[in-house]
Design a protein around this motif. Structure first.
Motif, PDB file in Angstrom:
ATOM      1  N   ILE A 176       0.868  -1.173   0.000  1.00 14.74           N
ATOM      2  CA  ILE A 176       0.000   0.000   0.000  1.00 14.74           C
ATOM      3  C   ILE A 176       0.909   1.228   0.000  1.00 14.74           C
ATOM      4  O   ILE A 176       1.782   1.356   0.852  1.00 14.74           O
ATOM      5  CB  ILE A 176      -0.888   0.038   1.275  1.00 14.74           C
ATOM      6  N   ASP A 177       0.712   2.102  -0.976  1.00 11.77           N
ATOM      7  CA  ASP A 177       1.489   3.339  -1.060  1.00 11.77           C
ATOM      8  C   ASP A 177       0.603   4.516  -0.670  1.00 11.77           C
ATOM      9  O   ASP A 177      -0.547   4.604  -1.083  1.00 11.77           O
ATOM     10  CB  ASP A 177       2.012   3.561  -2.479  1.00 11.77           C
ATOM     11  N   GLU A 178       1.157   5.403   0.127  1.00 16.64           N
ATOM     12  CA  GLU A 178       0.443   6.616   0.521  1.00 16.64           C
ATOM     13  C   GLU A 178       1.451   7.757   0.532  1.00 16.64           C
ATOM     14  O   GLU A 178       2.627   7.548   0.807  1.00 16.64           O
ATOM     15  CB  GLU A 178      -0.188   6.445   1.905  1.00 16.64           C
ATOM     16  N   GLN A 179       0.967   8.950   0.214  1.00 23.01           N
ATOM     17  CA  GLN A 179       1.850  10.113   0.245  1.00 23.01           C
ATOM     18  C   GLN A 179       1.085  11.348   0.668  1.00 23.01           C
ATOM     19  O   GLN A 179      -0.137  11.387   0.615  1.00 23.01           O
ATOM     20  CB  GLN A 179       2.522  10.327  -1.106  1.00 23.01           C
ATOM     21  N   SER A 180       1.847  12.339   1.098  1.00 23.48           N
ATOM     22  CA  SER A 180       1.238  13.624   1.460  1.00 23.48           C
ATOM     23  C   SER A 180       0.702  14.271   0.184  1.00 23.48           C
ATOM     24  O   SER A 180       1.091  13.912  -0.925  1.00 23.48           O
ATOM     25  CB  SER A 180       2.271  14.522   2.132  1.00 23.48           C
ATOM     26  N   ASN A 181      -0.186  15.230   0.363  1.00 23.76           N
ATOM     27  CA  ASN A 181      -0.793  15.897  -0.794  1.00 23.76           C
ATOM     28  C   ASN A 181       0.243  16.542  -1.705  1.00 23.76           C
ATOM     29  O   ASN A 181       0.069  16.575  -2.917  1.00 23.76           O
ATOM     30  CB  ASN A 181      -1.802  16.957  -0.332  1.00 23.76           C
TER      31      ASN A 181
ATOM     32  N   LYS B  82       6.405  10.018   1.468  1.00 25.18           N
ATOM     33  CA  LYS B  82       5.801   8.822   0.882  1.00 25.18           C
ATOM     34  C   LYS B  82       6.076   7.637   1.803  1.00 25.18           C
ATOM     35  O   LYS B  82       7.190   7.473   2.300  1.00 25.18           O
ATOM     36  CB  LYS B  82       6.390   8.549  -0.496  1.00 25.18           C
ATOM     37  N   ILE B  83       5.038   6.834   2.005  1.00 28.45           N
ATOM     38  CA  ILE B  83       5.148   5.662   2.863  1.00 28.45           C
ATOM     39  C   ILE B  83       4.596   4.457   2.125  1.00 28.45           C
ATOM     40  O   ILE B  83       3.561   4.540   1.459  1.00 28.45           O
ATOM     41  CB  ILE B  83       4.376   5.868   4.188  1.00 28.45           C
ATOM     42  N   THR B  84       5.302   3.337   2.251  1.00 28.00           N
ATOM     43  CA  THR B  84       4.830   2.067   1.707  1.00 28.00           C
ATOM     44  C   THR B  84       4.753   1.082   2.853  1.00 28.00           C
ATOM     45  O   THR B  84       5.695   0.966   3.648  1.00 28.00           O
ATOM     46  CB  THR B  84       5.792   1.532   0.618  1.00 28.00           C
ATOM     47  N   LEU B  85       3.606   0.401   2.956  1.00 27.32           N
ATOM     48  CA  LEU B  85       3.474  -0.639   3.957  1.00 27.32           C
ATOM     49  C   LEU B  85       2.707  -1.806   3.363  1.00 27.32           C
ATOM     50  O   LEU B  85       2.103  -1.691   2.301  1.00 27.32           O
ATOM     51  CB  LEU B  85       2.806  -0.129   5.239  1.00 27.32           C
ATOM     52  N   THR B  86       2.775  -2.951   4.048  1.00 24.19           N
ATOM     53  CA  THR B  86       2.054  -4.131   3.576  1.00 24.19           C
ATOM     54  C   THR B  86       0.605  -4.050   4.028  1.00 24.19           C
ATOM     55  O   THR B  86       0.259  -3.268   4.912  1.00 24.19           O
ATOM     56  CB  THR B  86       2.665  -5.430   4.130  1.00 24.19           C
TER      57      THR B  86
ATOM     58  N   ILE C 168      11.380  10.805   2.587  1.00 29.97           N
ATOM     59  CA  ILE C 168      11.160  12.151   3.108  1.00 29.97           C
ATOM     60  C   ILE C 168      11.912  13.152   2.242  1.00 29.97           C
ATOM     61  O   ILE C 168      13.120  13.029   2.048  1.00 29.97           O
ATOM     62  CB  ILE C 168      11.648  12.265   4.571  1.00 29.97           C
ATOM     63  N   ASP C 169      11.194  14.130   1.723  1.00 29.82           N
ATOM     64  CA  ASP C 169      11.811  15.209   0.964  1.00 29.82           C
ATOM     65  C   ASP C 169      12.723  15.996   1.914  1.00 29.82           C
ATOM     66  O   ASP C 169      12.359  16.260   3.062  1.00 29.82           O
ATOM     67  CB  ASP C 169      10.717  16.115   0.389  1.00 29.82           C
TER      68      ASP C 169
END
Length: 107
Positions: free
Chosen positions: A31-36, A41-45, A55-56
């Motif tokens: 599962i990929d999620e990121q800030s607007n 950006k975070i990836t988890l199972t 992290i920028d």
């Protein structure tokens, strides 16, 4: 009567095996999620294990801002992963449950 009982026990064991197999498979569903703005950006199972965090560099200048980003994005990612997890495991559990009169657990 005992034949029915043994059949139900067999179905329960089969369902349990399918649930365990599904849990293992969910370790490979990412599962990929990121800030607007895409700065975090975070990836988890689907089992909610974090695999990566990107992290920028601009977020490293402001500790509070980075913490806020982490809380928001991690929570959104966990919510998505939980939905996938519950949907997958619920479908497997419902499919494998024996029909027991008077115990309609999944409507």
């Amino acid at each position: 009567m005992f034949g029915d009982l043994m059949g139900m026990v067999g179905k329960l064991k089969e369902a349990q095996k399918k649930i365990e197999e599904t849990k293992k498979r969910l370790d490979t569903v990412l599962i990929d999620e990121q800030s607007n703005d895409g700065k975090l950006k975070i990836t988890l199972t689907a089992n909610r294990t974090i695999k990566s965090i990107e992290i920028d560099g601009s977020l490293l200048q402001d500790k509070e801002q980075l913490e806020d980003y982490l809380v928001i994005v991690v929570n959104k990612a966990i919510e998505k992963a939980t939905q996938v997890n519950e949907t997958e495991l619920g479908a497997v559990a419902k499919e494998g449950m024996p029909s027991i009169p008077g115990m309609d657990l999944f409507k």
